[in-house]
Design an enzyme around this catalytic site. Structure first.
Site, PDB file in Angstrom:
ATOM      1  CG  ASP A   1      -7.504   5.112  -0.881  1.00  0.00           C
ATOM      2  OD1 ASP A   1      -8.347   4.446  -0.237  1.00  0.00           O
ATOM      3  OD2 ASP A   1      -7.193   4.849  -2.058  1.00  0.00           O
TER       4      ASP A   1
ATOM      5  N   GLY B   1      -8.938   0.426   4.735  1.00  0.00           N
ATOM      6  CA  GLY B   1      -9.306  -0.995   4.642  1.00  0.00           C
ATOM      7  C   GLY B   1      -8.077  -1.884   4.614  1.00  0.00           C
ATOM      8  NE  ARG B   2      -5.579  -0.296  -0.096  1.00  0.00           N
ATOM      9  CZ  ARG B   2      -5.170   0.697  -0.878  1.00  0.00           C
ATOM     10  NH1 ARG B   2      -4.030   0.590  -1.539  1.00  0.00           N
ATOM     11  NH2 ARG B   2      -5.902   1.777  -0.996  1.00  0.00           N
TER      12      ARG B   2
ATOM     13  CG  ASN C   1     -16.446   5.905  -0.943  1.00  0.00           C
ATOM     14  OD1 ASN C   1     -15.874   6.908  -0.511  1.00  0.00           O
ATOM     15  ND2 ASN C   1     -15.777   4.978  -1.613  1.00  0.00           N
TER      16      ASN C   1
ATOM     17  NE  ARG D   1     -15.589   1.947  -0.205  1.00  0.00           N
ATOM     18  CZ  ARG D   1     -14.423   2.248   0.330  1.00  0.00           C
ATOM     19  NH1 ARG D   1     -14.237   2.058   1.623  1.00  0.00           N
ATOM     20  NH2 ARG D   1     -13.438   2.723  -0.403  1.00  0.00           N
TER      21      ARG D   1
ATOM     22  NE  ARG E   1      -6.131   7.635  -3.946  1.00  0.00           N
ATOM     23  CZ  ARG E   1      -7.266   7.414  -4.578  1.00  0.00           C
ATOM     24  NH1 ARG E   1      -7.603   8.162  -5.595  1.00  0.00           N
ATOM     25  NH2 ARG E   1      -8.063   6.418  -4.212  1.00  0.00           N
TER      26      ARG E   1
HETATM   27  C1  IPE Z   1     -11.489   7.737  -2.651  1.00  0.00           C
HETATM   28  O1  IPE Z   1     -11.087   6.506  -2.141  1.00  0.00           O
HETATM   29  C2  IPE Z   1     -12.561   8.314  -1.798  1.00  0.00           C
HETATM   30  C3  IPE Z   1     -12.150   8.670  -0.441  1.00  0.00           C
HETATM   31  C4  IPE Z   1     -10.941   8.666   0.044  1.00  0.00           C
HETATM   32  C5  IPE Z   1     -13.229   9.090   0.404  1.00  0.00           C
HETATM   33  P1  IPE Z   1     -11.653   5.140  -2.749  1.00  0.00           P
HETATM   34  O2  IPE Z   1     -10.937   4.053  -2.040  1.00  0.00           O
HETATM   35  O3  IPE Z   1     -13.114   5.131  -2.728  1.00  0.00           O
HETATM   36  O4  IPE Z   1     -11.156   5.259  -4.266  1.00  0.00           O
HETATM   37  P2  IPE Z   1     -11.037   4.177  -5.416  1.00  0.00           P
HETATM   38  O5  IPE Z   1     -12.385   3.583  -5.588  1.00  0.00           O
HETATM   39  O6  IPE Z   1     -10.037   3.155  -4.997  1.00  0.00           O
HETATM   40  O7  IPE Z   1     -10.572   4.945  -6.606  1.00  0.00           O
HETATM   41  C1  IPE Z   2     -10.469   5.321   2.601  1.00  0.00           C
HETATM   42  O1  IPE Z   2     -10.026   4.041   2.878  1.00  0.00           O
HETATM   43  C2  IPE Z   2     -11.735   5.656   3.340  1.00  0.00           C
HETATM   44  C3  IPE Z   2     -12.941   5.740   2.489  1.00  0.00           C
HETATM   45  C4  IPE Z   2     -12.976   5.669   1.195  1.00  0.00           C
HETATM   46  C5  IPE Z   2     -14.203   5.946   3.172  1.00  0.00           C
HETATM   47  P1  IPE Z   2     -10.591   2.778   2.084  1.00  0.00           P
HETATM   48  O2  IPE Z   2     -11.759   2.259   2.810  1.00  0.00           O
HETATM   49  O3  IPE Z   2     -10.810   3.109   0.656  1.00  0.00           O
HETATM   50  O4  IPE Z   2      -9.370   1.764   2.232  1.00  0.00           O
HETATM   51  P2  IPE Z   2      -8.793   0.788   1.124  1.00  0.00           P
HETATM   52  O5  IPE Z   2      -8.515   1.611  -0.092  1.00  0.00           O
HETATM   53  O6  IPE Z   2      -9.848  -0.241   0.870  1.00  0.00           O
HETATM   54  O7  IPE Z   2      -7.555   0.238   1.725  1.00  0.00           O
HETATM   55 MG    MG Z   3      -9.637   3.034  -1.014  1.00  0.00          MG
END
Ligand code: IPE
Ligand code: IPE
Ligand code: MG
Length: 241
Positions: free
Chosen positions: A17, A20-21, A65, A68, A185
Site C-alpha cells: 500500500d 498513490g501517496r 479496487n 477506483r 502492510r
Molecule cells: C489494499 O489497499 C489493496 C491492495 C494493496 C491491493 P487499498 O489502498 O485498496 O486499501 P484501503 O481501501 O485503503 O483499505
Molecule cells: C496500493 O497503493 C496499490 C493498489 C491498491 C492497487 P494505493 O494506490 O492504494 O496507494 P495509496 O494508498 O492511495 O497511497
Molecule cells: Mg491504498
C-alpha cells in the site's frame, strides 16, 4: 541483518500500500507510483527467494479496487499485463513459480491471457511460489467456498459433519499453500482490507509507515528480524512451548 534460517516464515503475505501517496509526494500522477511499485515488487520477490521463503502472497488488486476511477483501473490493468510479459524471464532465472488467487474471470482477457501464460511457463519452478492476489477479496473467497461445499452437501456427496477446517482450507484459492506466518502492510494503515481472512488466523502482523515504492530488501529484513523475536504461542502459555 542476520536472520535465523530455521525461523523464517513459510508463508509471507504483503499488503503493498501507498503507491498513490508516494506519487503525490513527488508531485506526480498516481500511476507513476504504481510503476515504481512494480519495480519494488520485482526486488522484493528476488530477495524473498534468495532468503529462502517458500511462499509469498502479494495483494496487488482487491475486489474493492474496481471502484477506483476508470482511468486508474485501466492503467493498473495495462501495467499488470506489461509486467507479466516482462517478468517471466526473471522468474525463470530465479526458479520462481507464479500463481494467482482471486476472481480471475473478472480480469480483462488480455491480462488473464498473460497471467495464465506466465503461470504455465513457471509451473515447474521450485524456489518460491509467488501468488498475486488479483481481483481478490477475502469475503468473496469465503462465499465461494461456502457455496461450493453447500452444493456438494445438496448433491449428497458430503455431510455437514464432514466439513472440517482442513476441508475448508482445501476449498479456498490457497488450497496447497500453508497458513500465513507473517503479514506485512506498508504505508501506515493498520487494517486488513479484506485480505486472506481465513489464512491469517494466527499470522504475526507487521505494520510500517514506509510507502510501498520505498520498501526495500533492507526493510524486508527488518520485518523478518522483528518476526523472529516474537513468541508464537498459538493459545498455549509461554511455559508450554
Ligand atoms: C489494499 O489497499 C489493496 C491492495 C494493496 C491491493 P487499498 O489502498 O485498496 O486499501 P484501503 O481501501 O485503503 O483499505
Ligand atoms: C496500493 O497503493 C496499490 C493498489 C491498491 C492497487 P494505493 O494506490 O492504494 O496507494 P495509496 O494508498 O492511495 O497511497
Ligand atoms: Mg491504498
Amino acid at each position: 541483518m542476520n536472520l535465523d534460517k530455521e525461523m523464517l516464515p513459510k508463508h509471507l503475505a504483503i499488503i503493498m500500500d501507498g503507491n498513490g501517496r508516494w506519487a503525490k509526494q513527488q508531485g506526480m500522477p498516481r500511476i507513476f507510483g504504481h510503476e515504481k511499485g512494480a519495480k519494488t515488487v520485482r526486488e522484493i520477490i528476488q530477495e524473498v527467494s534468495e532468503i529462502g521463503i517458500p511462499y509469498l502472497t502479494l495483494y496487488a488488486f482487491s475486489t474493492e479496487n474496481w471502484k477506483r476511477p476508470k482511468l486508474e483501473v485501466e492503467a493498473l490493468m495495462h501495467l499488470l499485463s506489461r509486467y507479466l510479459k516482462k517478468e517471466v524471464a526473471i522468474m525463470q532465472e530465479n526458479n520462481i513459480r507464479l500463481n494467482a488467487i482471486g476472481d480471475l474471470e473478472t480480469l480483462p482477457s488480455k491480462v488473464r491471457k498473460e497471467l495464465y501464460k506466465a503461470m504455465e511457463q513457471t509451473q515447474n519452478n521450485t524456489s518460491t511460489t509467488v501468488s498475486l492476489a488479483l481481483a481478490y477479496g477475502g469475503q468473496q473467497e469465503l462465499l465461494q467456498m461456502t457455496q461450493q461445499l453447500a452444493q456438494r452437501v445438496q448433491q449428497g456427496l458430503l455431510t455437514p459433519q464432514q466439513i472440517t477446517p482442513e476441508l475448508i482450507q482445501q476449498t479456498l484459492y490457497t488450497q496447497n499453500i500453508p497458513p500465513v506466518d507473517l503479514l506485512i502492510r506498508t504505508s501506515g494503515e493498520c487494517r486488513i482490507s479484506n485480505f486472506l481472512l481465513w489464512q491469517i488466523a494466527y499470522a504475526e502482523l507487521y505494520f510500517t509507515d514506509i510507502l510501498w515504492p520505498d520498501f526495500s530488501p533492507e526493510e524486508l529484513r527488518k520485518a523478518l528480524a522483528n518476526y523472529q523475536n516474537r513468541e508464537r504461542r498459538f493459545g498455549k502459555t509461554s511455559e508450554q512451548l
